[in-house]
Motif scaffolding. Structure first.
Motif, PDB file in Angstrom:
ATOM      1  N   LEU A 291       0.975  -1.037  -0.001  1.00 41.35           N
ATOM      2  CA  LEU A 291      -0.114  -0.004  -0.125  1.00 41.35           C
ATOM      3  C   LEU A 291       0.736   1.054   0.198  1.00 41.35           C
ATOM      4  N   ALA A 292       0.898   2.046  -1.072  1.00 40.99           N
ATOM      5  CA  ALA A 292       1.889   2.959  -1.103  1.00 40.99           C
ATOM      6  C   ALA A 292       1.192   4.553  -1.297  1.00 40.99           C
ATOM      7  N   PRO A 293       1.892   5.432  -0.545  1.00 46.49           N
ATOM      8  CA  PRO A 293       1.616   6.708  -0.659  1.00 46.49           C
ATOM      9  C   PRO A 293       0.969   6.949  -1.953  1.00 46.49           C
ATOM     10  N   GLY A 294      -0.036   7.765  -1.863  1.00 42.66           N
ATOM     11  CA  GLY A 294      -0.930   8.358  -3.118  1.00 42.66           C
ATOM     12  C   GLY A 294      -2.043   7.536  -3.617  1.00 42.66           C
ATOM     13  N   GLU A 295      -1.843   6.128  -2.867  1.00 39.80           N
ATOM     14  CA  GLU A 295      -3.143   5.219  -3.226  1.00 39.80           C
ATOM     15  C   GLU A 295      -4.052   5.160  -2.356  1.00 39.80           C
ATOM     16  N   PHE A 296      -5.349   4.936  -2.734  1.00 41.30           N
ATOM     17  CA  PHE A 296      -6.636   4.594  -1.685  1.00 41.30           C
ATOM     18  C   PHE A 296      -6.889   3.486  -0.946  1.00 41.30           C
TER      19      PHE A 296
ATOM     20  N   ARG B 285     -19.263   1.638  -0.111  1.00 38.66           N
ATOM     21  CA  ARG B 285     -17.965   1.035  -0.548  1.00 38.66           C
ATOM     22  C   ARG B 285     -17.957   0.683  -1.858  1.00 38.66           C
ATOM     23  N   GLN B 286     -19.188  -0.310  -2.372  1.00 49.18           N
ATOM     24  CA  GLN B 286     -19.063  -0.591  -3.473  1.00 49.18           C
ATOM     25  C   GLN B 286     -19.003   0.486  -4.740  1.00 49.18           C
ATOM     26  N   ALA B 287     -19.724   1.579  -4.585  1.00 51.98           N
ATOM     27  CA  ALA B 287     -19.661   2.785  -5.452  1.00 51.98           C
ATOM     28  C   ALA B 287     -18.493   3.487  -5.496  1.00 51.98           C
ATOM     29  N   VAL B 288     -17.530   3.426  -4.379  1.00 54.79           N
ATOM     30  CA  VAL B 288     -16.326   4.173  -4.545  1.00 54.79           C
ATOM     31  C   VAL B 288     -15.349   3.002  -5.120  1.00 54.79           C
ATOM     32  N   VAL B 289     -15.458   1.667  -4.915  1.00 52.26           N
ATOM     33  CA  VAL B 289     -14.605   0.832  -5.710  1.00 52.26           C
ATOM     34  C   VAL B 289     -14.715   0.880  -6.951  1.00 52.26           C
ATOM     35  N   GLU B 290     -16.012   0.864  -7.385  1.00 51.09           N
ATOM     36  CA  GLU B 290     -16.319   0.954  -8.898  1.00 51.09           C
ATOM     37  C   GLU B 290     -15.876   2.147  -9.632  1.00 51.09           C
ATOM     38  N   ALA B 291     -16.152   3.344  -8.644  1.00 49.94           N
ATOM     39  CA  ALA B 291     -15.736   4.364  -9.468  1.00 49.94           C
ATOM     40  C   ALA B 291     -13.819   4.505  -9.329  1.00 49.94           C
ATOM     41  N   GLY B 292     -13.358   3.854  -8.378  1.00 48.94           N
ATOM     42  CA  GLY B 292     -11.920   3.774  -8.539  1.00 48.94           C
ATOM     43  C   GLY B 292     -11.170   3.097  -9.782  1.00 48.94           C
ATOM     44  N   ALA B 293     -12.227   2.121 -10.343  1.00 51.05           N
ATOM     45  CA  ALA B 293     -11.638   1.489 -11.508  1.00 51.05           C
ATOM     46  C   ALA B 293     -11.470   2.364 -12.650  1.00 51.05           C
ATOM     47  N   GLU B 294     -12.059   3.561 -12.800  1.00 55.43           N
ATOM     48  CA  GLU B 294     -11.517   4.701 -13.758  1.00 55.43           C
ATOM     49  C   GLU B 294     -10.633   5.741 -13.239  1.00 55.43           C
ATOM     50  N   ALA B 295     -10.105   5.561 -11.917  1.00 51.99           N
ATOM     51  CA  ALA B 295      -9.295   6.444 -11.165  1.00 51.99           C
ATOM     52  C   ALA B 295      -7.933   6.700 -12.005  1.00 51.99           C
ATOM     53  N   GLU B 296      -7.408   7.795 -11.704  1.00 54.79           N
ATOM     54  CA  GLU B 296      -5.940   7.739 -12.070  1.00 54.79           C
ATOM     55  C   GLU B 296      -4.870   7.309 -11.228  1.00 54.79           C
ATOM     56  N   THR B 297      -5.397   6.806  -9.883  1.00 55.67           N
ATOM     57  CA  THR B 297      -4.579   6.085  -8.860  1.00 55.67           C
ATOM     58  C   THR B 297      -5.181   5.031  -8.454  1.00 55.67           C
ATOM     59  N   ARG B 298      -4.419   4.218  -7.686  1.00 53.29           N
ATOM     60  CA  ARG B 298      -4.988   2.823  -7.484  1.00 53.29           C
ATOM     61  C   ARG B 298      -5.846   2.767  -6.035  1.00 53.29           C
ATOM     62  N   VAL B 299      -7.084   2.225  -6.438  1.00 49.17           N
ATOM     63  CA  VAL B 299      -7.978   2.055  -5.126  1.00 49.17           C
ATOM     64  C   VAL B 299      -8.207   0.678  -4.929  1.00 49.17           C
ATOM     65  N   HIS B 300      -7.372   0.609  -3.409  1.00 51.91           N
ATOM     66  CA  HIS B 300      -7.714  -0.949  -2.959  1.00 51.91           C
ATOM     67  C   HIS B 300      -9.059  -1.106  -2.546  1.00 51.91           C
ATOM     68  N   ASP B 301      -9.754  -2.337  -2.516  1.00 54.44           N
ATOM     69  CA  ASP B 301     -10.910  -2.649  -2.244  1.00 54.44           C
ATOM     70  C   ASP B 301     -10.860  -3.433  -0.826  1.00 54.44           C
ATOM     71  N   GLY B 302     -11.160  -2.888   0.206  1.00 55.36           N
ATOM     72  CA  GLY B 302     -10.969  -3.386   1.594  1.00 55.36           C
ATOM     73  C   GLY B 302      -9.553  -3.363   2.216  1.00 55.36           C
ATOM     74  N   GLY B 303      -9.888  -3.235   3.553  1.00 52.16           N
ATOM     75  CA  GLY B 303      -8.556  -3.137   4.259  1.00 52.16           C
ATOM     76  C   GLY B 303      -8.707  -2.732   5.831  1.00 52.16           C
ATOM     77  N   THR B 304      -8.099  -3.041   6.764  1.00 53.41           N
ATOM     78  CA  THR B 304      -8.422  -2.749   8.118  1.00 53.41           C
ATOM     79  C   THR B 304      -7.719  -1.605   8.415  1.00 53.41           C
ATOM     80  N   VAL B 305      -8.255  -0.494   9.146  1.00 52.77           N
ATOM     81  CA  VAL B 305      -7.640   0.801   9.500  1.00 52.77           C
ATOM     82  C   VAL B 305      -7.777   0.507  11.061  1.00 52.77           C
ATOM     83  N   VAL B 306      -6.375   0.778  11.593  1.00 48.61           N
ATOM     84  CA  VAL B 306      -6.415   0.892  13.089  1.00 48.61           C
ATOM     85  C   VAL B 306      -6.346   2.320  13.523  1.00 48.61           C
ATOM     86  N   VAL B 307      -7.329   2.819  14.340  1.00 50.46           N
ATOM     87  CA  VAL B 307      -7.490   4.400  14.634  1.00 50.46           C
ATOM     88  C   VAL B 307      -6.745   4.326  16.112  1.00 50.46           C
ATOM     89  N   ILE B 308      -5.687   5.483  15.886  1.00 47.88           N
ATOM     90  CA  ILE B 308      -4.921   5.875  17.200  1.00 47.88           C
ATOM     91  C   ILE B 308      -5.430   6.978  17.853  1.00 47.88           C
TER      92      ILE B 308
END
Ligand SMILES: [Zn+2]
Length: 285
Positions: A109-114, A151-174
């Motif tokens: 998961l690289a900087p600039g990606e979603f 989630r589904q709407a933004v993942v589908e939108a991400g297929a046409e985005a200029e940057t990579r959009v990863h479907d799913g992931g766990t966020v730890v909130v500090i």
């Protein structure tokens, strides 16, 4: 708080300006749409981070609220989360997108990606994190903290985005406002968690308690405390986070525009039902 018919909240907006969709802007996103009407909303939980901006995205009315205030004066632990979600409900919002700056915990998961998160781990402390703080006991369902339809709407939108959009992931909130130690970051990574952030909790939970759909979109701004085995990757600094957010603000905006255009206005998910039929109407109970 009492059980009441749905949608009891008064609004100061004319009904044709009610905004069914909303965005809570993170670091670097302080305005979203042009030609907006700013609405000052006072809530029983105090003032929100800023006035709510109501604007048009095509034929859709969208509300926007900058999480940290228009001048970024609110640190993550001082954001008035309860007032913010309440204010968005007051202007008619039922579905909320929440972009947020996040650190990467995983090498892929690289900087600039979603990352369109599907799970959350709360490591905050001492935050006002529920509307059910009075005599009403209500245990909302939070096993799935994010709305599947948003989630589904933004993942589908991400297929046409200029940057990579990863479907799913766990966020730890500090808790913040400090960044993680190297040991904490390694622990998070070892648990299989993907990104680290300071604001997704209690924001996601409070949206759920109000019956609103909510999806967090993590924009990766840094490698957190580094990636094990690769000393060439720098650890996070505040300067880097803000710089990457600002450099990628147009990607955030474009992704949100596409998702907001795509998502349905009538929820078919279970987010509203997770409140057990209880509508929060006032603090204190
Ligand atoms: Zn939903």
């Amino acid at each position: 708080m009492t059980a009441a018919p749905p949608d009891p909240a008064p609004t100061r907006l004319p009904t044709d300006r009610r905004a069914p969709l909303a965005v809570i802007g993170g670091s670097g996103i302080y305005r979203f749409l042009d030609d907006v009407t700013d609405v000052v909303i006072d809530t029983p939980w105090g003032p929100p981070s800023a006035p709510v901006s109501i604007g048009q995205l095509g034929d859709r009315t969208v509300a926007f609220l900058p999480r940290h205030g228009t001048g970024h004066h609110l640190a993550p632990h001082r954001v008035p989360y309860r007032a913010n979600l309440w204010a968005l409900r007051e202007v008619g919002a039922r579905r909320v997108y929440a972009p947020c700056a996040s650190g990467s915990l995983q090498p892929h998961l690289a900087p600039g990606e979603f990352v369109v998160c599907d799970q959350l781990v709360d490591r905050t402390s001492g935050r006002a994190d529920t509307y059910f703080d009075g005599d009403i006991v209500n245990h909302v369902s939070f096993a799935e903290p994010y709305c599947p339809e948003l989630r589904q709407a933004v993942v589908e939108a991400g297929a046409e985005a200029e940057t990579r959009v990863h479907d799913g992931g766990t966020v730890v909130v500090i808790q913040g406002p400090r960044f993680s130690t190297r040991a904490e970051s390694q622990w998070f990574r070892g648990n299989g968690w993907d990104v680290v952030n300071m604001t997704q909790y209690p924001e996601a939970l409070l949206a759920r308690e109000l019956g609103l759909c909510y999806a967090g979109i993590a924009l990766i701004t840094d490698w957190d405390a580094g990636v094990e085995g690769d000393p060439s990757l720098p650890t996070v600094t505040q300067t880097d986070v803000f710089a990457v957010m600002e450099a990628n603000a147009h990607h955030v905006r474009n992704l949100l525009f596409a998702a907001l255009d795509r998502v349905g206005l009538e929820p078919g998910c279970g987010c509203a039902a997770a409140t057990n039929g209880v509508v929060v109407t006032a603090p204190g109970g």
